[in-house]
Enzyme design. Structure first.
Site, PDB file in Angstrom:
ATOM      1  N   ARG A  89       0.865  -1.182   0.000  1.00 31.21           N
ATOM      2  CA  ARG A  89       0.000   0.000   0.000  1.00 31.21           C
ATOM      3  C   ARG A  89       0.901   1.232   0.000  1.00 31.21           C
ATOM      4  O   ARG A  89       1.652   1.447   0.954  1.00 31.21           O
ATOM      5  CB  ARG A  89      -0.897  -0.022   1.246  1.00 31.21           C
ATOM      6  CG  ARG A  89      -1.716   1.211   1.444  1.00 31.21           C
ATOM      7  CD  ARG A  89      -2.666   1.081   2.650  1.00 31.21           C
ATOM      8  NE  ARG A  89      -3.402   2.306   2.794  1.00 31.21           N
ATOM      9  CZ  ARG A  89      -3.214   3.199   3.777  1.00 31.21           C
ATOM     10  NH1 ARG A  89      -2.356   2.974   4.745  1.00 31.21           N
ATOM     11  NH2 ARG A  89      -3.912   4.318   3.794  1.00 31.21           N
ATOM     12  N   HIS A 133      -2.486  11.058   0.825  1.00 29.62           N
ATOM     13  CA  HIS A 133      -1.982  10.830   2.182  1.00 29.62           C
ATOM     14  C   HIS A 133      -1.317  12.141   2.629  1.00 29.62           C
ATOM     15  O   HIS A 133      -0.109  12.212   2.829  1.00 29.62           O
ATOM     16  CB  HIS A 133      -1.007   9.648   2.193  1.00 29.62           C
ATOM     17  CG  HIS A 133      -0.720   9.064   3.542  1.00 29.62           C
ATOM     18  ND1 HIS A 133      -0.908   7.732   3.842  1.00 29.62           N
ATOM     19  CD2 HIS A 133      -0.248   9.617   4.680  1.00 29.62           C
ATOM     20  CE1 HIS A 133      -0.562   7.488   5.095  1.00 29.62           C
ATOM     21  NE2 HIS A 133      -0.148   8.626   5.631  1.00 29.62           N
ATOM     22  N   GLU A 178      -6.908   8.761   6.337  1.00 30.61           N
ATOM     23  CA  GLU A 178      -7.094   9.466   7.594  1.00 30.61           C
ATOM     24  C   GLU A 178      -7.474  10.935   7.399  1.00 30.61           C
ATOM     25  O   GLU A 178      -6.735  11.847   7.794  1.00 30.61           O
ATOM     26  CB  GLU A 178      -5.831   9.373   8.464  1.00 30.61           C
ATOM     27  CG  GLU A 178      -5.419   7.939   8.763  1.00 30.61           C
ATOM     28  CD  GLU A 178      -4.233   7.839   9.712  1.00 30.61           C
ATOM     29  OE1 GLU A 178      -3.640   8.884  10.056  1.00 30.61           O
ATOM     30  OE2 GLU A 178      -3.882   6.733  10.111  1.00 30.61           O
ATOM     31  N   ASN A 308      -7.386   2.172  10.240  1.00 29.97           N
ATOM     32  CA  ASN A 308      -6.048   2.302  10.841  1.00 29.97           C
ATOM     33  C   ASN A 308      -6.202   2.363  12.349  1.00 29.97           C
ATOM     34  O   ASN A 308      -7.033   3.129  12.859  1.00 29.97           O
ATOM     35  CB  ASN A 308      -5.360   3.592  10.376  1.00 29.97           C
ATOM     36  CG  ASN A 308      -4.999   3.555   8.900  1.00 29.97           C
ATOM     37  OD1 ASN A 308      -5.198   2.543   8.228  1.00 29.97           O
ATOM     38  ND2 ASN A 308      -4.456   4.651   8.401  1.00 29.97           N
ATOM     39  N   TYR A 310      -3.956   2.321  16.181  1.00 35.59           N
ATOM     40  CA  TYR A 310      -2.708   2.288  16.947  1.00 35.59           C
ATOM     41  C   TYR A 310      -2.951   2.167  18.442  1.00 35.59           C
ATOM     42  O   TYR A 310      -2.274   1.418  19.125  1.00 35.59           O
ATOM     43  CB  TYR A 310      -1.870   3.546  16.651  1.00 35.59           C
ATOM     44  CG  TYR A 310      -1.347   3.541  15.245  1.00 35.59           C
ATOM     45  CD1 TYR A 310      -0.123   2.964  14.944  1.00 35.59           C
ATOM     46  CD2 TYR A 310      -2.091   4.071  14.189  1.00 35.59           C
ATOM     47  CE1 TYR A 310       0.363   2.919  13.639  1.00 35.59           C
ATOM     48  CE2 TYR A 310      -1.630   4.027  12.884  1.00 35.59           C
ATOM     49  CZ  TYR A 310      -0.399   3.447  12.613  1.00 35.59           C
ATOM     50  OH  TYR A 310       0.073   3.384  11.327  1.00 35.59           O
ATOM     51  N   GLU A 383      -3.515   0.068   8.352  1.00 33.65           N
ATOM     52  CA  GLU A 383      -2.300   0.445   9.096  1.00 33.65           C
ATOM     53  C   GLU A 383      -2.418  -0.057  10.517  1.00 33.65           C
ATOM     54  O   GLU A 383      -3.460   0.098  11.161  1.00 33.65           O
ATOM     55  CB  GLU A 383      -2.124   1.968   9.192  1.00 33.65           C
ATOM     56  CG  GLU A 383      -1.595   2.628   7.965  1.00 33.65           C
ATOM     57  CD  GLU A 383      -1.394   4.132   8.176  1.00 33.65           C
ATOM     58  OE1 GLU A 383      -1.156   4.562   9.325  1.00 33.65           O
ATOM     59  OE2 GLU A 383      -1.487   4.855   7.170  1.00 33.65           O
TER      60      GLU A 383
END
Ligand code: IFM
Length: 483
Positions: A89, A133, A178, A308, A310, A383
Protein backbone atom coordinates in the site's frame (compact mmCIF):
# COMPACT_ATOMS: atom_id res chain seq x y z
CA UNK A 1 4.19 -50.87 43.80
CA UNK A 2 2.48 -49.72 40.72
CA UNK A 3 3.42 -46.31 39.47
CA UNK A 4 0.60 -43.85 39.34
CA UNK A 5 0.34 -42.26 35.93
CA UNK A 6 -1.06 -38.79 36.12
CA UNK A 7 -2.75 -37.97 32.87
CA UNK A 8 -2.76 -34.38 31.76
CA UNK A 9 -5.26 -33.97 28.99
CA UNK A 10 -3.51 -32.36 26.01
CA UNK A 11 -5.17 -29.02 25.30
CA UNK A 12 -6.20 -28.70 21.65
CA UNK A 13 -3.80 -26.28 19.92
CA UNK A 14 -5.44 -22.84 19.69
CA UNK A 15 -6.39 -21.94 16.14
CA UNK A 16 -4.10 -19.10 15.18
CA UNK A 17 -4.82 -19.14 11.46
CA UNK A 18 -6.33 -16.48 9.23
CA UNK A 19 -8.93 -17.05 6.51
CA UNK A 20 -7.65 -18.45 3.20
CA UNK A 21 -6.74 -15.62 0.84
CA UNK A 22 -6.18 -13.13 3.68
CA UNK A 23 -4.15 -10.26 2.20
CA UNK A 24 -0.84 -9.58 3.97
CA UNK A 25 0.76 -6.26 3.22
CA UNK A 26 2.83 -3.33 4.39
CA UNK A 27 2.19 0.38 3.86
CA UNK A 28 4.05 3.62 3.26
CA UNK A 29 3.12 7.14 2.11
CA UNK A 30 4.67 9.29 -0.60
CA UNK A 31 6.00 12.20 1.46
CA UNK A 32 7.24 9.86 4.18
CA UNK A 33 9.43 7.68 1.95
CA UNK A 34 9.92 8.97 -1.59
CA UNK A 35 12.32 11.90 -1.31
CA UNK A 36 13.18 13.30 -4.77
CA UNK A 37 11.20 16.33 -3.70
CA UNK A 38 12.14 18.51 -6.66
CA UNK A 39 12.74 15.89 -9.34
CA UNK A 40 10.95 15.22 -12.61
CA UNK A 41 8.64 18.18 -12.31
CA UNK A 42 7.38 17.64 -8.76
CA UNK A 43 6.42 20.91 -7.04
CA UNK A 44 6.05 21.60 -3.30
CA UNK A 45 3.17 20.15 -1.36
CA UNK A 46 1.94 21.60 1.92
CA UNK A 47 4.28 19.21 3.72
CA UNK A 48 7.32 20.57 1.86
CA UNK A 49 6.35 24.08 2.91
CA UNK A 50 5.55 23.06 6.48
CA UNK A 51 8.68 20.98 7.05
CA UNK A 52 10.84 23.79 5.67
CA UNK A 53 9.26 26.25 8.12
CA UNK A 54 11.54 26.54 11.17
CA UNK A 55 10.10 25.06 14.35
CA UNK A 56 7.42 22.92 12.73
CA UNK A 57 9.22 19.56 12.56
CA UNK A 58 11.58 18.07 15.13
CA UNK A 59 15.27 18.68 14.31
CA UNK A 60 14.24 20.65 11.22
CA UNK A 61 13.81 17.35 9.35
CA UNK A 62 12.18 17.42 5.91
CA UNK A 63 11.04 14.82 3.37
CA UNK A 64 13.51 16.08 0.75
CA UNK A 65 15.34 12.75 0.72
CA UNK A 66 13.33 10.63 3.19
CA UNK A 67 14.01 6.93 2.53
CA UNK A 68 14.89 7.69 -1.10
CA UNK A 69 12.23 5.23 -2.22
CA UNK A 70 11.88 7.18 -5.48
CA UNK A 71 15.29 5.92 -6.54
CA UNK A 72 15.45 2.70 -4.55
CA UNK A 73 11.97 1.30 -5.22
CA UNK A 74 13.39 -1.69 -7.13
CA UNK A 75 15.49 -2.78 -4.14
CA UNK A 76 12.55 -2.09 -1.84
CA UNK A 77 10.25 -4.27 -3.94
CA UNK A 78 12.89 -7.02 -3.79
CA UNK A 79 12.83 -6.72 0.02
CA UNK A 80 9.01 -6.94 -0.05
CA UNK A 81 9.30 -10.09 -2.13
CA UNK A 82 11.72 -11.57 0.39
CA UNK A 83 9.15 -10.90 3.11
CA UNK A 84 6.50 -12.67 1.04
CA UNK A 85 4.19 -9.65 1.01
CA UNK A 86 0.97 -10.15 -0.90
CA UNK A 87 0.32 -6.42 -1.26
CA UNK A 88 2.04 -3.04 -0.97
CA UNK A 89 0.00 0.00 0.00
CA UNK A 90 1.65 3.21 -1.22
CA UNK A 91 0.33 6.70 -1.82
CA UNK A 92 0.68 8.96 -4.81
CA UNK A 93 2.23 12.39 -4.49
CA UNK A 94 -0.39 14.65 -6.09
CA UNK A 95 2.11 17.41 -6.87
CA UNK A 96 4.41 14.90 -8.59
CA UNK A 97 1.74 14.00 -11.13
CA UNK A 98 -0.23 17.26 -11.33
CA UNK A 99 2.14 19.96 -10.03
CA UNK A 100 -0.35 22.78 -9.68
CA UNK A 101 -3.20 20.55 -8.57
CA UNK A 102 -5.09 21.35 -11.74
CA UNK A 103 -4.64 20.91 -15.47
CA UNK A 104 -2.68 18.30 -17.37
CA UNK A 105 -0.59 15.60 -15.74
CA UNK A 106 3.18 15.36 -15.93
CA UNK A 107 4.16 12.12 -17.67
CA UNK A 108 7.49 11.84 -15.81
CA UNK A 109 5.60 11.85 -12.54
CA UNK A 110 3.11 9.25 -13.73
CA UNK A 111 5.99 7.14 -15.02
CA UNK A 112 7.36 6.67 -11.53
CA UNK A 113 4.11 5.05 -10.41
CA UNK A 114 3.93 3.01 -13.62
CA UNK A 115 7.43 1.68 -12.97
CA UNK A 116 6.68 1.01 -9.30
CA UNK A 117 3.45 -0.87 -10.03
CA UNK A 118 5.06 -2.85 -12.87
CA UNK A 119 7.84 -3.88 -10.53
CA UNK A 120 5.31 -4.94 -7.89
CA UNK A 121 3.25 -6.97 -10.34
CA UNK A 122 6.41 -8.61 -11.67
CA UNK A 123 7.21 -9.63 -8.07
CA UNK A 124 3.68 -11.00 -7.57
CA UNK A 125 2.75 -8.20 -5.15
CA UNK A 126 -0.64 -6.51 -5.44
CA UNK A 127 -0.35 -2.69 -5.70
CA UNK A 128 -2.81 -0.84 -3.44
CA UNK A 129 -2.87 2.88 -4.25
CA UNK A 130 -3.91 5.70 -1.94
CA UNK A 131 -4.64 8.93 -3.80
CA UNK A 132 -4.16 11.28 -0.87
CA UNK A 133 -1.98 10.83 2.18
CA UNK A 134 -1.83 14.48 3.31
CA UNK A 135 0.43 16.10 0.67
CA UNK A 136 -1.84 18.67 -0.96
CA UNK A 137 -0.17 20.63 -3.79
CA UNK A 138 0.88 23.96 -2.24
CA UNK A 139 -0.84 25.87 -5.05
CA UNK A 140 -4.19 24.45 -3.96
CA UNK A 141 -3.55 25.44 -0.36
CA UNK A 142 -2.65 28.94 -1.60
CA UNK A 143 -6.07 29.00 -3.27
CA UNK A 144 -7.75 28.15 0.05
CA UNK A 145 -6.95 24.48 0.62
CA UNK A 146 -9.47 21.96 1.94
CA UNK A 147 -11.75 24.61 3.50
CA UNK A 148 -12.49 25.61 -0.15
CA UNK A 149 -15.11 23.55 -1.95
CA UNK A 150 -13.21 23.75 -5.23
CA UNK A 151 -10.41 21.58 -3.80
CA UNK A 152 -12.82 18.61 -3.76
CA UNK A 153 -13.45 19.07 -7.49
CA UNK A 154 -9.72 19.33 -8.19
CA UNK A 155 -9.31 16.05 -6.32
CA UNK A 156 -11.90 14.34 -8.52
CA UNK A 157 -9.97 15.46 -11.64
CA UNK A 158 -6.77 14.08 -10.14
CA UNK A 159 -8.56 10.77 -9.36
CA UNK A 160 -9.56 10.56 -13.00
CA UNK A 161 -5.97 11.18 -14.14
CA UNK A 162 -4.69 8.42 -11.88
CA UNK A 163 -7.38 5.93 -12.81
CA UNK A 164 -6.57 6.43 -16.49
CA UNK A 165 -2.83 6.07 -15.81
CA UNK A 166 -2.87 3.07 -13.48
CA UNK A 167 -6.32 1.55 -13.87
CA UNK A 168 -4.94 -1.36 -15.87
CA UNK A 169 -2.63 -2.42 -13.05
CA UNK A 170 -4.02 -1.28 -9.68
CA UNK A 171 -7.02 -3.27 -8.43
CA UNK A 172 -7.62 -1.59 -5.06
CA UNK A 173 -7.87 2.19 -4.70
CA UNK A 174 -8.14 4.26 -1.54
CA UNK A 175 -9.29 7.83 -1.94
CA UNK A 176 -8.12 9.41 1.33
CA UNK A 177 -5.91 8.29 4.17
CA UNK A 178 -7.09 9.47 7.59
CA UNK A 179 -9.04 12.59 6.58
CA UNK A 180 -9.44 13.31 10.31
CA UNK A 181 -5.73 14.18 10.44
CA UNK A 182 -5.91 16.31 7.29
CA UNK A 183 -8.77 18.37 8.70
CA UNK A 184 -8.29 18.41 12.47
CA UNK A 185 -4.49 18.35 12.78
CA UNK A 186 -3.93 20.40 9.61
CA UNK A 187 -6.52 23.15 10.20
CA UNK A 188 -7.42 22.69 13.91
CA UNK A 189 -4.43 22.14 16.16
CA UNK A 190 -1.98 23.06 13.41
CA UNK A 191 0.53 20.32 14.28
CA UNK A 192 0.29 19.09 10.70
CA UNK A 193 0.53 20.97 7.42
CA UNK A 194 -0.67 23.50 6.53
CA UNK A 195 -0.52 24.44 10.22
CA UNK A 196 -3.69 26.50 10.47
CA UNK A 197 -5.67 26.80 13.72
CA UNK A 198 -9.18 27.79 12.71
CA UNK A 199 -12.15 25.74 14.00
CA UNK A 200 -14.51 26.81 11.20
CA UNK A 201 -11.90 26.00 8.55
CA UNK A 202 -11.44 22.60 10.21
CA UNK A 203 -15.09 21.64 9.82
CA UNK A 204 -15.22 23.02 6.30
CA UNK A 205 -12.12 20.96 5.47
CA UNK A 206 -13.75 17.82 6.90
CA UNK A 207 -16.83 18.27 4.72
CA UNK A 208 -14.81 18.99 1.60
CA UNK A 209 -12.61 15.95 2.24
CA UNK A 210 -15.79 13.87 2.46
CA UNK A 211 -17.02 15.43 -0.76
CA UNK A 212 -13.65 14.85 -2.42
CA UNK A 213 -13.87 11.20 -1.45
CA UNK A 214 -17.35 10.82 -2.94
CA UNK A 215 -16.49 12.66 -6.16
CA UNK A 216 -13.32 10.59 -6.50
CA UNK A 217 -15.24 7.33 -6.04
CA UNK A 218 -17.50 8.51 -8.86
CA UNK A 219 -14.51 9.27 -11.10
CA UNK A 220 -12.81 5.99 -10.25
CA UNK A 221 -15.96 3.99 -10.94
CA UNK A 222 -16.33 5.69 -14.32
CA UNK A 223 -12.79 5.04 -15.48
CA UNK A 224 -11.69 1.83 -13.74
CA UNK A 225 -12.51 -1.68 -14.86
CA UNK A 226 -15.52 -3.19 -13.08
CA UNK A 227 -13.26 -5.54 -11.14
CA UNK A 228 -11.41 -2.67 -9.41
CA UNK A 229 -12.30 -1.92 -5.80
CA UNK A 230 -12.63 1.46 -4.10
CA UNK A 231 -12.17 2.35 -0.45
CA UNK A 232 -11.37 5.04 2.07
CA UNK A 233 -9.08 4.66 5.07
CA UNK A 234 -10.19 6.14 8.39
CA UNK A 235 -8.24 6.36 11.63
CA UNK A 236 -11.26 5.59 13.74
CA UNK A 237 -10.78 6.51 17.37
CA UNK A 238 -11.74 3.71 19.73
CA UNK A 239 -13.23 6.09 22.26
CA UNK A 240 -13.67 5.03 25.89
CA UNK A 241 -15.03 7.06 28.79
CA UNK A 242 -12.64 7.12 31.76
CA UNK A 243 -15.42 6.30 34.25
CA UNK A 244 -19.08 5.32 34.20
CA UNK A 245 -20.16 8.86 35.03
CA UNK A 246 -22.69 10.56 32.72
CA UNK A 247 -20.20 13.43 32.28
CA UNK A 248 -17.52 11.09 30.93
CA UNK A 249 -20.09 9.37 28.71
CA UNK A 250 -20.95 12.80 27.29
CA UNK A 251 -17.25 13.50 26.66
CA UNK A 252 -16.98 10.16 24.81
CA UNK A 253 -20.06 10.96 22.73
CA UNK A 254 -18.59 14.30 21.66
CA UNK A 255 -15.23 12.86 20.70
CA UNK A 256 -16.85 9.98 18.86
CA UNK A 257 -18.91 12.54 16.90
CA UNK A 258 -16.06 14.83 15.91
CA UNK A 259 -13.45 12.05 15.65
CA UNK A 260 -15.39 9.28 13.90
CA UNK A 261 -19.00 9.91 12.95
CA UNK A 262 -18.17 13.11 11.07
CA UNK A 263 -16.74 10.68 8.47
CA UNK A 264 -18.60 7.39 8.96
CA UNK A 265 -21.96 9.22 9.08
CA UNK A 266 -21.86 10.77 5.60
CA UNK A 267 -19.61 8.15 3.94
CA UNK A 268 -21.34 5.00 5.16
CA UNK A 269 -24.84 6.20 6.01
CA UNK A 270 -25.33 9.34 3.92
CA UNK A 271 -25.99 11.66 6.85
CA UNK A 272 -24.17 14.00 9.26
CA UNK A 273 -25.06 13.06 12.85
CA UNK A 274 -27.49 15.49 14.49
CA UNK A 275 -25.46 15.65 17.70
CA UNK A 276 -22.33 16.63 15.75
CA UNK A 277 -24.25 19.45 14.08
CA UNK A 278 -25.61 20.59 17.44
CA UNK A 279 -22.12 20.53 19.01
CA UNK A 280 -20.56 22.58 16.22
CA UNK A 281 -23.27 24.80 14.74
CA UNK A 282 -21.86 27.83 16.60
CA UNK A 283 -18.72 27.39 14.50
CA UNK A 284 -20.04 26.67 11.05
CA UNK A 285 -23.30 27.01 9.13
CA UNK A 286 -23.88 23.39 8.10
CA UNK A 287 -26.87 24.31 5.92
CA UNK A 288 -24.63 26.59 3.85
CA UNK A 289 -21.69 24.16 3.88
CA UNK A 290 -23.51 21.02 2.75
CA UNK A 291 -25.09 21.55 -0.67
CA UNK A 292 -28.03 19.62 -2.06
CA UNK A 293 -26.76 16.35 -3.47
CA UNK A 294 -23.50 16.32 -1.46
CA UNK A 295 -24.57 13.51 0.84
CA UNK A 296 -25.65 11.31 -2.10
CA UNK A 297 -22.24 11.94 -3.67
CA UNK A 298 -20.33 11.24 -0.46
CA UNK A 299 -22.19 8.01 0.30
CA UNK A 300 -21.50 6.32 -3.03
CA UNK A 301 -20.95 2.64 -2.27
CA UNK A 302 -17.39 1.55 -1.57
CA UNK A 303 -16.07 -2.00 -1.71
CA UNK A 304 -13.86 -2.00 1.38
CA UNK A 305 -13.41 0.20 4.45
CA UNK A 306 -9.79 0.69 5.52
CA UNK A 307 -9.24 0.96 9.26
CA UNK A 308 -6.05 2.30 10.84
CA UNK A 309 -5.53 1.57 14.52
CA UNK A 310 -2.71 2.29 16.95
CA UNK A 311 -4.15 2.98 20.43
CA UNK A 312 -7.49 3.69 22.13
CA UNK A 313 -8.70 7.19 23.05
CA UNK A 314 -9.70 7.49 26.72
CA UNK A 315 -11.64 10.63 27.63
CA UNK A 316 -13.24 12.36 30.57
CA UNK A 317 -15.13 15.55 31.26
CA UNK A 318 -12.63 18.31 32.03
CA UNK A 319 -12.53 22.01 32.77
CA UNK A 320 -10.49 22.65 29.64
CA UNK A 321 -8.70 20.46 27.17
CA UNK A 322 -5.33 21.56 25.81
CA UNK A 323 -4.10 18.52 23.92
CA UNK A 324 -2.30 16.83 26.80
CA UNK A 325 -2.10 13.09 26.25
CA UNK A 326 -4.41 13.02 23.26
CA UNK A 327 -1.45 11.55 21.38
CA UNK A 328 -1.53 13.96 18.46
CA UNK A 329 1.22 16.40 19.39
CA UNK A 330 1.31 19.48 21.59
CA UNK A 331 -0.49 22.63 20.53
CA UNK A 332 -2.24 25.51 22.27
CA UNK A 333 -5.16 24.77 20.00
CA UNK A 334 -7.24 21.66 20.47
CA UNK A 335 -7.83 19.57 17.36
CA UNK A 336 -11.16 18.47 18.86
CA UNK A 337 -13.18 21.27 17.32
CA UNK A 338 -16.31 22.10 19.30
CA UNK A 339 -15.37 19.82 22.21
CA UNK A 340 -13.34 22.01 24.51
CA UNK A 341 -14.24 20.41 27.80
CA UNK A 342 -12.75 17.01 27.30
CA UNK A 343 -9.62 15.59 28.93
CA UNK A 344 -7.49 12.81 27.40
CA UNK A 345 -5.85 9.93 29.26
CA UNK A 346 -3.62 6.98 28.58
CA UNK A 347 -5.36 3.59 28.63
CA UNK A 348 -2.40 2.05 30.51
CA UNK A 349 1.32 2.58 31.04
CA UNK A 350 2.59 0.14 28.40
CA UNK A 351 3.75 2.75 25.91
CA UNK A 352 5.38 2.82 22.49
CA UNK A 353 8.00 5.43 21.61
CA UNK A 354 5.10 7.70 20.55
CA UNK A 355 3.75 7.50 24.13
CA UNK A 356 0.73 5.66 22.80
CA UNK A 357 -0.74 2.99 25.07
CA UNK A 358 -0.53 -0.57 23.80
CA UNK A 359 -4.04 -2.01 23.89
CA UNK A 360 -4.95 -4.56 21.21
CA UNK A 361 -8.47 -4.98 22.58
CA UNK A 362 -9.27 -1.61 21.00
CA UNK A 363 -8.65 -3.04 17.54
CA UNK A 364 -10.90 -6.02 18.25
CA UNK A 365 -13.66 -3.70 19.46
CA UNK A 366 -13.35 -1.37 16.46
CA UNK A 367 -13.60 -4.24 13.97
CA UNK A 368 -16.45 -6.06 15.70
CA UNK A 369 -18.39 -2.80 16.23
CA UNK A 370 -18.06 -1.97 12.53
CA UNK A 371 -19.11 -5.49 11.60
CA UNK A 372 -22.18 -5.09 13.79
CA UNK A 373 -23.13 -1.64 12.46
CA UNK A 374 -22.27 -2.34 8.78
CA UNK A 375 -22.43 -6.11 8.32
CA UNK A 376 -22.19 -6.02 4.52
CA UNK A 377 -19.03 -3.92 4.41
CA UNK A 378 -15.71 -5.77 4.04
CA UNK A 379 -12.95 -4.36 6.26
CA UNK A 380 -9.22 -4.14 5.92
CA UNK A 381 -6.70 -3.07 8.53
CA UNK A 382 -4.75 -0.65 6.37
CA UNK A 383 -2.30 0.45 9.10
CA UNK A 384 -1.18 -0.94 12.41
CA UNK A 385 2.25 -0.96 14.01
CA UNK A 386 4.44 0.72 16.58
CA UNK A 387 7.49 2.96 16.95
CA UNK A 388 10.24 1.83 19.30
CA UNK A 389 13.80 3.05 19.85
CA UNK A 390 15.51 0.65 17.47
CA UNK A 391 19.27 0.45 17.08
CA UNK A 392 21.74 -1.61 15.08
CA UNK A 393 23.76 -4.07 17.18
CA UNK A 394 27.52 -4.43 16.68
CA UNK A 395 26.66 -7.57 14.65
CA UNK A 396 24.58 -5.43 12.31
CA UNK A 397 21.20 -6.71 13.53
CA UNK A 398 18.09 -4.88 14.70
CA UNK A 399 16.40 -6.86 17.40
CA UNK A 400 12.93 -5.48 18.19
CA UNK A 401 11.08 -7.87 20.50
CA UNK A 402 8.67 -5.14 21.64
CA UNK A 403 7.47 -4.60 18.07
CA UNK A 404 7.05 -8.36 17.60
CA UNK A 405 4.96 -8.49 20.80
CA UNK A 406 2.90 -5.50 19.62
CA UNK A 407 2.26 -7.03 16.20
CA UNK A 408 1.50 -10.43 17.68
CA UNK A 409 -1.10 -9.11 20.10
CA UNK A 410 -2.75 -6.90 17.48
CA UNK A 411 -2.84 -9.63 14.86
CA UNK A 412 -4.38 -11.87 17.46
CA UNK A 413 -7.03 -9.17 17.99
CA UNK A 414 -7.72 -9.20 14.23
CA UNK A 415 -7.93 -13.00 14.22
CA UNK A 416 -10.38 -12.93 17.15
CA UNK A 417 -12.48 -10.29 15.39
CA UNK A 418 -12.67 -12.54 12.34
CA UNK A 419 -13.65 -15.47 14.55
CA UNK A 420 -16.34 -13.22 16.05
CA UNK A 421 -17.79 -12.57 12.61
CA UNK A 422 -15.98 -9.47 11.29
CA UNK A 423 -15.29 -9.67 7.55
CA UNK A 424 -11.66 -8.55 7.67
CA UNK A 425 -9.94 -9.18 4.35
CA UNK A 426 -6.37 -8.11 5.04
CA UNK A 427 -3.76 -6.44 7.23
CA UNK A 428 -1.09 -3.89 6.34
CA UNK A 429 1.77 -3.35 8.70
CA UNK A 430 2.79 0.27 9.24
CA UNK A 431 5.34 0.64 8.02
CA UNK A 432 7.44 -1.19 5.48
CA UNK A 433 10.35 1.19 6.10
CA UNK A 434 11.43 3.59 8.81
CA UNK A 435 10.39 6.98 7.46
CA UNK A 436 9.55 10.65 8.00
CA UNK A 437 7.10 10.60 10.91
CA UNK A 438 5.51 14.01 10.18
CA UNK A 439 6.14 16.57 12.94
CA UNK A 440 8.40 14.05 14.72
CA UNK A 441 10.71 13.94 11.68
CA UNK A 442 13.02 10.92 11.63
CA UNK A 443 13.04 10.56 15.43
CA UNK A 444 10.39 7.79 15.43
CA UNK A 445 10.93 4.48 13.71
CA UNK A 446 7.84 2.47 12.70
CA UNK A 447 9.48 0.31 10.03
CA UNK A 448 9.77 -3.47 9.79
CA UNK A 449 12.88 -2.54 7.85
CA UNK A 450 15.45 -0.28 9.49
CA UNK A 451 16.74 2.61 7.39
CA UNK A 452 20.17 4.06 8.09
CA UNK A 453 19.43 7.55 6.79
CA UNK A 454 23.13 8.45 6.37
CA UNK A 455 23.74 5.64 3.89
CA UNK A 456 20.15 4.61 3.02
CA UNK A 457 21.15 1.05 3.91
CA UNK A 458 18.14 -1.17 4.71
CA UNK A 459 18.26 -3.80 7.47
CA UNK A 460 15.18 -6.00 7.95
CA UNK A 461 14.47 -6.00 11.69
CA UNK A 462 13.70 -9.18 13.65
CA UNK A 463 10.03 -8.17 13.34
CA UNK A 464 10.32 -8.32 9.54
CA UNK A 465 11.51 -11.92 9.75
CA UNK A 466 8.72 -12.65 12.23
CA UNK A 467 6.12 -11.08 9.92
CA UNK A 468 7.44 -13.16 7.01
CA UNK A 469 6.81 -16.27 9.10
CA UNK A 470 3.23 -15.13 9.80
CA UNK A 471 2.68 -14.59 6.08
CA UNK A 472 4.19 -17.96 5.13
CA UNK A 473 1.94 -19.81 7.56
CA UNK A 474 -1.12 -17.53 7.18
CA UNK A 475 -1.18 -17.93 10.97
CA UNK A 476 0.39 -16.55 14.12
CA UNK A 477 3.39 -18.47 15.36
CA UNK A 478 3.41 -19.45 19.05
CA UNK A 479 4.07 -16.41 21.25
CA UNK A 480 7.40 -16.39 23.10
CA UNK A 481 7.10 -18.76 26.06
CA UNK A 482 4.21 -20.72 24.52
CA UNK A 483 6.18 -23.01 22.24
O1 IFM B 1 3.00 7.67 10.02
C1 IFM B 1 1.62 7.75 10.22
C2 IFM B 1 0.89 7.56 8.90
O2 IFM B 1 1.30 8.47 7.96
C3 IFM B 1 -0.59 7.72 9.11
N1 IFM B 1 -1.07 6.90 10.20
C4 IFM B 1 -0.34 6.92 11.43
C5 IFM B 1 1.14 6.71 11.18
C6 IFM B 1 1.92 6.74 12.52
O3 IFM B 1 1.77 7.98 13.13
Amino acid sequence: MTAVRTETKAKPAADTSFPPGFLWGAATASYQVEGAAAEDGRTPSIWDTFSHTPGKVRNGDTGDIAADHYHRYRDDVALMKDLGLGAYRFSISWSRVQPTGRGPAVERGLDFYRRLTDELLEAGIKPVATLYHWDLPQELEDAGGWPQRDTAHRFADYAEIMSRALGDRVGLWTTLNEPWCSAFLGYGSGVHAPGRTDPAATLRAAHHLNLAHGLAVGALRTHLPASAQTSITLNLHQVRPLTDSPEDAEAARRIDAVGNRIFTGPVLDGVYPEDLIADTSHLVDWAELVHDGDLEEISRPIDVLGVNYYAPTVVSAAASTGTKNDGHGASDHSPWTGSDHVGFHLANDQLTAMNWAIDPSGLHTLLTDLAASHPQLPLMVTENGAAFDDYVSPEGLVNDPQRIAYLHSHLDAVRRAVADGADVRGYFLWSLLDNFEWSYGYSKRFGAIYVDYATQRRIPKASAHWYAEVIRGNALPAAAGQE
